[in-house]
Design a protein around this motif. Sequence first.
Motif, PDB file in Angstrom:
ATOM      1  N   ASP A  48       0.811  -1.214   0.000  1.00 46.68           N
ATOM      2  CA  ASP A  48       0.000   0.000   0.000  1.00 46.68           C
ATOM      3  C   ASP A  48       0.845   1.265   0.000  1.00 46.68           C
ATOM      4  O   ASP A  48       0.336   2.351  -0.192  1.00 46.68           O
ATOM      5  N   THR A  49       2.149   1.118   0.226  1.00 45.73           N
ATOM      6  CA  THR A  49       3.028   2.286   0.192  1.00 45.73           C
ATOM      7  C   THR A  49       4.299   1.967  -0.588  1.00 45.73           C
ATOM      8  O   THR A  49       4.863   0.883  -0.436  1.00 45.73           O
ATOM      9  N   LEU A  50       4.752   2.916  -1.385  1.00 46.61           N
ATOM     10  CA  LEU A  50       6.043   2.783  -2.064  1.00 46.61           C
ATOM     11  C   LEU A  50       6.930   3.939  -1.605  1.00 46.61           C
ATOM     12  O   LEU A  50       6.432   5.008  -1.258  1.00 46.61           O
ATOM     13  N   LYS A  79       0.173   4.547  -2.038  1.00 43.12           N
ATOM     14  CA  LYS A  79       0.682   5.811  -1.493  1.00 43.12           C
ATOM     15  C   LYS A  79       2.180   5.881  -1.755  1.00 43.12           C
ATOM     16  O   LYS A  79       2.877   4.868  -1.594  1.00 43.12           O
ATOM     17  N   ILE A  80       2.681   7.040  -2.153  1.00 42.23           N
ATOM     18  CA  ILE A  80       4.118   7.147  -2.423  1.00 42.23           C
ATOM     19  C   ILE A  80       4.751   8.069  -1.403  1.00 42.23           C
ATOM     20  O   ILE A  80       4.374   9.239  -1.277  1.00 42.23           O
ATOM     21  N   LYS A  81       5.692   7.512  -0.652  1.00 35.97           N
ATOM     22  CA  LYS A  81       6.392   8.307   0.356  1.00 35.97           C
ATOM     23  C   LYS A  81       7.571   8.994  -0.296  1.00 35.97           C
ATOM     24  O   LYS A  81       8.506   8.338  -0.748  1.00 35.97           O
ATOM     25  N   HIS A  82       7.494  10.324  -0.340  1.00 38.76           N
ATOM     26  CA  HIS A  82       8.470  11.111  -1.076  1.00 38.76           C
ATOM     27  C   HIS A  82       9.593  11.561  -0.142  1.00 38.76           C
ATOM     28  O   HIS A  82       9.347  11.969   0.984  1.00 38.76           O
ATOM     29  N   GLN A  83      10.825  11.447  -0.621  1.00 39.26           N
ATOM     30  CA  GLN A  83      11.961  11.895   0.194  1.00 39.26           C
ATOM     31  C   GLN A  83      12.970  12.584  -0.711  1.00 39.26           C
ATOM     32  O   GLN A  83      13.254  12.097  -1.815  1.00 39.26           O
ATOM     33  N   GLN A  84      13.505  13.716  -0.253  1.00 40.19           N
ATOM     34  CA  GLN A  84      14.550  14.347  -1.064  1.00 40.19           C
ATOM     35  C   GLN A  84      15.788  14.581  -0.211  1.00 40.19           C
ATOM     36  O   GLN A  84      15.691  14.904   0.965  1.00 40.19           O
ATOM     37  N   VAL A  85      16.939  14.378  -0.815  1.00 43.31           N
ATOM     38  CA  VAL A  85      18.195  14.639  -0.117  1.00 43.31           C
ATOM     39  C   VAL A  85      19.026  15.555  -1.004  1.00 43.31           C
ATOM     40  O   VAL A  85      18.829  15.575  -2.219  1.00 43.31           O
ATOM     41  N   PRO A  86      19.946  16.348  -0.421  1.00 47.80           N
ATOM     42  CA  PRO A  86      20.776  17.221  -1.242  1.00 47.80           C
ATOM     43  C   PRO A  86      21.578  16.423  -2.272  1.00 47.80           C
ATOM     44  O   PRO A  86      21.937  15.270  -2.025  1.00 47.80           O
ATOM     45  N   ALA A 100      22.000  -1.924   2.862  1.00 49.55           N
ATOM     46  CA  ALA A 100      20.992  -2.497   3.752  1.00 49.55           C
ATOM     47  C   ALA A 100      19.949  -3.251   2.934  1.00 49.55           C
ATOM     48  O   ALA A 100      18.922  -3.661   3.475  1.00 49.55           O
ATOM     49  N   ARG A 101      20.216  -3.430   1.647  1.00 48.76           N
ATOM     50  CA  ARG A 101      19.282  -4.118   0.736  1.00 48.76           C
ATOM     51  C   ARG A 101      17.912  -3.478   0.770  1.00 48.76           C
ATOM     52  O   ARG A 101      16.898  -4.167   0.776  1.00 48.76           O
ATOM     53  N   SER A 102      17.882  -2.165   0.880  1.00 51.71           N
ATOM     54  CA  SER A 102      16.580  -1.513   0.930  1.00 51.71           C
ATOM     55  C   SER A 102      16.585  -0.299   0.033  1.00 51.71           C
ATOM     56  O   SER A 102      16.242   0.788   0.446  1.00 51.71           O
ATOM     57  N   LEU A 103      17.012  -0.494  -1.218  1.00 51.04           N
ATOM     58  CA  LEU A 103      16.935   0.617  -2.161  1.00 51.04           C
ATOM     59  C   LEU A 103      15.478   1.048  -2.257  1.00 51.04           C
ATOM     60  O   LEU A 103      14.584   0.217  -2.181  1.00 51.04           O
ATOM     61  N   PRO A 104      15.243   2.358  -2.406  1.00 47.49           N
ATOM     62  CA  PRO A 104      13.861   2.805  -2.508  1.00 47.49           C
ATOM     63  C   PRO A 104      13.195   2.180  -3.741  1.00 47.49           C
ATOM     64  O   PRO A 104      13.869   1.853  -4.720  1.00 47.49           O
ATOM     65  N   ASP A 105      11.876   2.033  -3.668  1.00 45.83           N
ATOM     66  CA  ASP A 105      11.166   1.442  -4.802  1.00 45.83           C
ATOM     67  C   ASP A 105      11.365   2.282  -6.050  1.00 45.83           C
ATOM     68  O   ASP A 105      11.533   1.764  -7.148  1.00 45.83           O
ATOM     69  N   LEU A 106      11.345   3.606  -5.862  1.00 46.83           N
ATOM     70  CA  LEU A 106      11.523   4.500  -6.995  1.00 46.83           C
ATOM     71  C   LEU A 106      12.642   5.483  -6.672  1.00 46.83           C
ATOM     72  O   LEU A 106      12.651   6.068  -5.589  1.00 46.83           O
ATOM     73  N   ALA A 107      13.575   5.656  -7.581  1.00 48.76           N
ATOM     74  CA  ALA A 107      14.611   6.660  -7.378  1.00 48.76           C
ATOM     75  C   ALA A 107      14.822   7.406  -8.681  1.00 48.76           C
ATOM     76  O   ALA A 107      14.831   6.812  -9.755  1.00 48.76           O
TER      77      ALA A 107
END
Lengths: 420, 320
Positions: A48-50, A79-86, A100-107
């Motif tokens: 339900d969340t990416l 639902k898409i959890k959006h994150q931004q980094v510099p 950590a084998r947890s690349l984001p679903d979308l990058a």
Amino acid sequence: MSRLLRTSRLFRPAARPGALAALAAAGALTLAACGTGSGSGGSGGAPDTLTEIDYYDAAPQNTQLPQILDECGVRNGVKIKHQQVPRAQFMPKLLQQASARSLPDLALIDNPDLQQVAATGGLVSLSKAGLSTEGLYPSIAQAGQYQGQTYGIAPGVNGLALYYNTDFFTRAGLEPPTTWAELAADAKKLTQGPRYGVAFSAVGTEEGTFQFEPFFWTARGNLKELDSPQAVKALTLWKDLVGSGSASKSVVTWTQADVNDQFMAGNAAMMVNGPWQLPTLNADKKLHFGVVPIPVPSPDAKPVTPLGGEVWTVGHSKPAREAKAVAVVKCLLSQDESAKWSKDAGYIPSNQRAAAQLASADPQLAAFVQEVGTAKARTTELGTAYPKVSQALADAIQAVLAGGTSPGSALSQAQSAAKN
Amino acid sequence: MSITVQGRQAATTAAPAPPGGRSRGPARVRWAAVAFVAPAWLYVAGFYLYPLASSIRMGFQDYTVSSFYTGVAPYVGWDNYSKVLHDGHFGETVLNTVLFTAGSLAFQFAIGLALAVFFSRRFPLGGPLRSLLLVPWLLPLVVSGTAWRWILDTDSGVLNHVLLNVHLIAHPVPWLASTHDSLTAVTLVNIWVGIPFNMVILYGGLQSIPGELYEAASLDGAGGWQRFRHITLPLLRPVTAVVLTLGLIYTVKVFDVIMILTQGGPAGSSQTLTTFAYNLSFQQLEFGRGAAVGNLLIGVAVVFAVVYLRATREQRQAGR
């Protein structure tokens, strides 16, 4: 308290090395758990969340992207959890997630970095997942490939062109330059008081290299041979612009955003910059400007600019999750969304036909669209070795502009550094 | 608290227990002690030893981008160290680090001492002025660093503007945009940042020198300079040792000032070992080499930390 005492028996002095190892293991487990926490959704079924990550930290891109993500999320019931980094922390962050084998679903990854990330093995092959790059500019399609598979597809691309302040040009009775000689002459004429003729970014990172590449490639330079006469010729052009005072000595500290500020403040009559600045520039009603292709060394040459822009990638997780992420990417790349993104964020659609339509509708974009046709992906010549060569070239540019080294010797140093 | 008390009671009551049999009391005392020490162990192990060990290990590995995902990083011996030592930038970087550190320390200390001596006299508004001098120390470096970037700007910076107007220079100095001036510029800013620390500690040291010594000296006819040279400086020596070694450890690892002002540029002219390690690891993604430089830096810091501990131990013994 008593519980503390009981657990502390584990840590008898004799057991110390073992305890340390256990602790280290526990630490590693916790770290891994922290990393995957957001990534692991429902068990087996559709998530339900990416999660999504990108490096847009300035308007309008950072406000437009979440909107488009929301739209595509709603359409796919997720639902898409959006994150931004510099930008500077983007690759380290991505690698830390990969460990950590947890690349984001979308990058949304900068296209010259795609091959490096793909090389980790953490990305889903989009060609195997059934996404096609048909109709896109061949150069951007190629930039998203690694070892014959497509791992990243761009919703929009960008490039560099020459912006000029029409007020300054009309007052001086000048036409925008098309050749290097005209560029140098116009820049000299337009330098007056606190105003410089031209501004560009020669900052010591990939950004500086990106700005130099239009000149480097148009002069027929080759990234595999940084010390070629053609490369020296291109760097000499920049050296002379700064040396004659037509460009500020501060170019070595300016990012492209700084260059844009200088142009908007009227401190530069021309600037080298990308279409992503258009929304900001157009918002300033007092500023009158035009955009022309990057000047070329001789009238018969064609400008070859580096292809800019980010590509959507899907990180490995569970099959159901990956399928969902692919569906969202499909939506993000659809003609509607891609056109909307390009318009709002100042990008050129990566679809050739859509780009051509946009160019005829919007004269500001015409120069960029014309250049994208002949643009070159930065990783074409070098693949994963690109970042290293890019750094060597940026160092050479800075040594010449800020340190007075001759272009020839700076570039031959860069060539030997790149080979190391 | 309650545990120590309980433990002590247990120890006294258990004392007459038959010899040879393992008494519960002392064991419990030991466990109680362990329980108190354990959190510190855990903390040190988790946050100091583990990262340190990882960093040392990484310095011997070919840690590439794909190592992050696969976890496979072959050991390459001293390869990273030799590559770093043969890097074209290494010599310049070491020289920059030495010049930056020496320049910062010398001026921070001299100016800090001068201000401390100045403020140890009583005069109107001395207190508020002294507090104002602490501002560089209190401001976040990102804020003051950005302000300095503007001040030092070649074309529109206030420093060049002032220098041009008083005719000290004929052309604007490209403070941050020239390979000849950038190291000077970052050192100047770092001196500004470090003065309050030196002043505060030295001021404290000055307060502990008895005033009678100065009175006796002036009765003997000693002038201001002689009093400073023969009373202030020798009695300030222990504090001086602390200030200088701590300052050295802080300065060698300075990162933010340089990162905000020049990012080590242009062309590596203001690169020190810290920014070099950062560039290798996080810009060029050469994590093995970055770790190697980081480990060299840790080595330097450890050497001076030992010097510092020695100095303070001697001081304590001398004080006894």
